[in-house]
Write a protein that holds these residues in place. Sequence first.
Motif, PDB file in Angstrom:
ATOM      1  N   LYS A 158      82.815   5.583 -21.077  1.00 56.64           N
ATOM      2  CA  LYS A 158      82.912   4.206 -20.587  1.00 56.64           C
ATOM      3  C   LYS A 158      83.526   3.287 -21.631  1.00 56.64           C
ATOM      4  O   LYS A 158      84.343   2.417 -21.308  1.00 56.64           O
ATOM      5  CB  LYS A 158      81.528   3.705 -20.178  1.00 56.64           C
ATOM      6  CG  LYS A 158      81.033   4.343 -18.894  1.00 56.64           C
ATOM      7  CD  LYS A 158      79.677   3.811 -18.489  1.00 56.64           C
ATOM      8  CE  LYS A 158      79.230   4.411 -17.159  1.00 56.64           C
ATOM      9  NZ  LYS A 158      77.932   3.921 -16.728  1.00 56.64           N
ATOM     10  N   ARG A 159      83.166   3.479 -22.904  1.00 53.42           N
ATOM     11  CA  ARG A 159      83.741   2.666 -23.976  1.00 53.42           C
ATOM     12  C   ARG A 159      85.245   2.887 -24.079  1.00 53.42           C
ATOM     13  O   ARG A 159      86.030   1.935 -24.182  1.00 53.42           O
ATOM     14  CB  ARG A 159      83.063   3.003 -25.305  1.00 53.42           C
ATOM     15  CG  ARG A 159      83.595   2.194 -26.493  1.00 53.42           C
ATOM     16  CD  ARG A 159      82.982   2.617 -27.809  1.00 53.42           C
ATOM     17  NE  ARG A 159      83.158   4.026 -28.127  1.00 53.42           N
ATOM     18  CZ  ARG A 159      84.282   4.553 -28.618  1.00 53.42           C
ATOM     19  NH1 ARG A 159      85.348   3.788 -28.813  1.00 53.42           N
ATOM     20  NH2 ARG A 159      84.359   5.833 -28.891  1.00 53.42           N
ATOM     21  N   ASP A 211      87.154   1.291 -21.173  1.00 55.04           N
ATOM     22  CA  ASP A 211      87.276  -0.160 -21.370  1.00 55.04           C
ATOM     23  C   ASP A 211      88.356  -0.488 -22.396  1.00 55.04           C
ATOM     24  O   ASP A 211      89.163  -1.400 -22.193  1.00 55.04           O
ATOM     25  CB  ASP A 211      85.940  -0.763 -21.808  1.00 55.04           C
ATOM     26  CG  ASP A 211      84.916  -0.802 -20.676  1.00 55.04           C
ATOM     27  OD1 ASP A 211      85.334  -0.728 -19.504  1.00 55.04           O
ATOM     28  OD2 ASP A 211      83.703  -0.887 -20.984  1.00 55.04           O
ATOM     29  N   ASN A 252      91.800   0.101 -20.805  1.00 54.81           N
ATOM     30  CA  ASN A 252      92.141  -0.908 -19.797  1.00 54.81           C
ATOM     31  C   ASN A 252      92.439  -2.265 -20.427  1.00 54.81           C
ATOM     32  O   ASN A 252      93.078  -3.110 -19.791  1.00 54.81           O
ATOM     33  CB  ASN A 252      91.013  -1.038 -18.767  1.00 54.81           C
ATOM     34  CG  ASN A 252      90.977   0.145 -17.820  1.00 54.81           C
ATOM     35  OD1 ASN A 252      92.016   0.699 -17.476  1.00 54.81           O
ATOM     36  ND2 ASN A 252      89.790   0.534 -17.399  1.00 54.81           N
ATOM     37  N   ASN A 253      91.989  -2.493 -21.666  1.00 54.28           N
ATOM     38  CA  ASN A 253      92.247  -3.763 -22.351  1.00 54.28           C
ATOM     39  C   ASN A 253      93.515  -3.724 -23.187  1.00 54.28           C
ATOM     40  O   ASN A 253      93.702  -4.553 -24.066  1.00 54.28           O
ATOM     41  CB  ASN A 253      91.044  -4.153 -23.218  1.00 54.28           C
ATOM     42  CG  ASN A 253      89.849  -4.541 -22.371  1.00 54.28           C
ATOM     43  OD1 ASN A 253      90.007  -5.073 -21.285  1.00 54.28           O
ATOM     44  ND2 ASN A 253      88.655  -4.258 -22.853  1.00 54.28           N
TER      45      ASN A 253
END
Length: 124
Positions: free
Chosen positions: A53-54, A57, A60-61
């Motif tokens: 999950k990290r 993220d 996606n950033n």
Amino acid sequence: MSGQPARYFAFGPYKAEAIGPNGWWGIKNKNGFNCLTFTDRPGHVFALEAEAKRLADEWNNGKVFEYPPEPVIVPRLPDPIFDARFGKYIRTQYFNYETKRWTPSIVEKEGQTWAEAVDAYVET
């Protein structure tokens, strides 16, 4: 960790998803392909839930991915003499039903090189 999308599969948006019942997590690209790889752990394509999950993220950033340069493939230079000899060697093989193997008709005699044996053999 050094997780990043596999080369040629870095198409966002990315989504961390459980893969299978064993607690393995991967990161899927927009096409649904698990694109997670690790530069410091070759062959690993799964992570724990928090790490997946990290990483999703981060990706996606707008994280910029760095890949090693493509390997240089040097093509084989044509060698017509070797190619002709090897073709002759392959054409003269036969299937031995006792040993269940392909067997060459060309046999090297003691002190003879492979090339000399092929050149001396007369195809019929």
